[in-house]
Design a protein around this motif. Structure first.
Motif, short mmCIF file in Angstrom:
data_model
loop_
_atom_site.label_atom_id
_atom_site.label_comp_id
_atom_site.label_asym_id
_atom_site.label_seq_id
_atom_site.Cartn_x
_atom_site.Cartn_y
_atom_site.Cartn_z
N ALA A 186 2.94 -4.31 -6.45
CA ALA A 186 2.37 -2.96 -6.57
C ALA A 186 2.34 -2.52 -8.03
O ALA A 186 1.35 -1.92 -8.48
N LEU A 187 3.38 -2.81 -8.78
CA LEU A 187 3.40 -2.46 -10.21
C LEU A 187 2.31 -3.21 -10.97
O LEU A 187 1.63 -2.62 -11.81
N ALA A 188 2.13 -4.47 -10.67
CA ALA A 188 1.06 -5.24 -11.33
C ALA A 188 -0.31 -4.66 -10.98
O ALA A 188 -1.19 -4.56 -11.84
N TRP A 189 -0.47 -4.24 -9.74
CA TRP A 189 -1.74 -3.64 -9.32
C TRP A 189 -1.98 -2.32 -10.06
O TRP A 189 -3.10 -2.03 -10.48
N LEU A 190 -0.92 -1.52 -10.22
CA LEU A 190 -1.04 -0.27 -10.98
C LEU A 190 -1.38 -0.54 -12.44
O LEU A 190 -2.23 0.16 -13.02
N LEU A 191 -0.74 -1.53 -13.02
CA LEU A 191 -1.03 -1.85 -14.43
C LEU A 191 -2.45 -2.40 -14.59
O LEU A 191 -3.11 -2.09 -15.60
N LEU A 192 -2.92 -3.16 -13.63
CA LEU A 192 -4.29 -3.64 -13.67
C LEU A 192 -5.28 -2.47 -13.59
O LEU A 192 -6.27 -2.43 -14.32
N GLY A 193 -4.99 -1.51 -12.74
CA GLY A 193 -5.83 -0.32 -12.65
C GLY A 193 -5.83 0.48 -13.93
O GLY A 193 -6.87 0.97 -14.40
N GLY A 237 0.81 -1.22 0.00
CA GLY A 237 0.00 0.00 0.00
C GLY A 237 0.84 1.26 0.00
O GLY A 237 0.49 2.25 -0.66
N VAL A 238 1.94 1.25 0.71
CA VAL A 238 2.82 2.44 0.75
C VAL A 238 3.42 2.70 -0.62
O VAL A 238 3.51 3.85 -1.05
N LEU A 267 2.80 6.25 -2.52
CA LEU A 267 3.91 7.09 -3.01
C LEU A 267 3.73 7.44 -4.49
O LEU A 267 3.94 8.58 -4.90
N VAL A 268 3.34 6.45 -5.28
CA VAL A 268 3.10 6.71 -6.70
C VAL A 268 1.92 7.67 -6.88
O VAL A 268 1.97 8.59 -7.68
N ALA A 269 0.86 7.47 -6.09
CA ALA A 269 -0.32 8.33 -6.20
C ALA A 269 0.03 9.78 -5.83
O ALA A 269 -0.39 10.71 -6.53
N TYR A 270 0.78 9.99 -4.76
CA TYR A 270 1.16 11.34 -4.37
C TYR A 270 2.06 11.99 -5.43
O TYR A 270 1.91 13.16 -5.75
N GLY A 271 2.99 11.21 -5.95
CA GLY A 271 3.87 11.75 -7.00
C GLY A 271 3.09 12.15 -8.24
O GLY A 271 3.30 13.23 -8.81
N LEU A 272 2.16 11.28 -8.67
CA LEU A 272 1.37 11.61 -9.85
C LEU A 272 0.42 12.77 -9.59
O LEU A 272 0.10 13.54 -10.51
#
Length: 113
Positions: A100-107, A37-38, A42-47
């Motif tokens: 986490a990367l796989a979860w981001l790509l799925l989203g 989740g962290v 971090l990716v969400a805050y950066g984006l």
């Protein structure tokens, strides 16, 4: 409402299955899922910071003092993410960035679809 119910069922299934692993305690499971989740936060805050620059810059609404906040924030978030990935952490934490990367790509796939 349906999306929340589906995610709750998915999360319940993941936690139920993963909690049955040998030697898994509640604290360990919380640590594993919290680490993933962290990475995502971090990716969400950066984006979000990149999006603020992209949104405000062409409209001349981004004043110079806002750049002083947004650019260092992106750098600090990037450094925090990098320092949690390199040097490669001990197992099983070395797998979590890929999860986490796989979860981001799925989203992203769901958004595009």
């Amino acid at each position: 409402m349906l999306a929340v119910a589906v995610m709750m069922l998915f999360d319940f299934a993941v936690v139920s299955i993963w909690s049955q692993a040998p030697g898994m305690t509640g604290a360990t499971l919380f640590g594993y899922l919290g680490t993933i989740g962290v990475f995502l936060v971090l990716v969400a805050y950066g984006l979000t910071n990149v999006g603020a620059i992209w949104f405000f810059s062409p409209r001349w609404r981004l004043w110079s003092w806002q750049w002083v906040i947004l650019l260092p924030a992106i750098v600090f978030l990037g450094y925090t993410l990098y320092s949690n990935i390199y040097p490669v952490p001990a197992p099983p934490y070395n797998v979590f960035p890929y999860v986490a990367l796989a979860w981001l790509l799925l989203g992203l796939l769901c958004i595009v679809a």
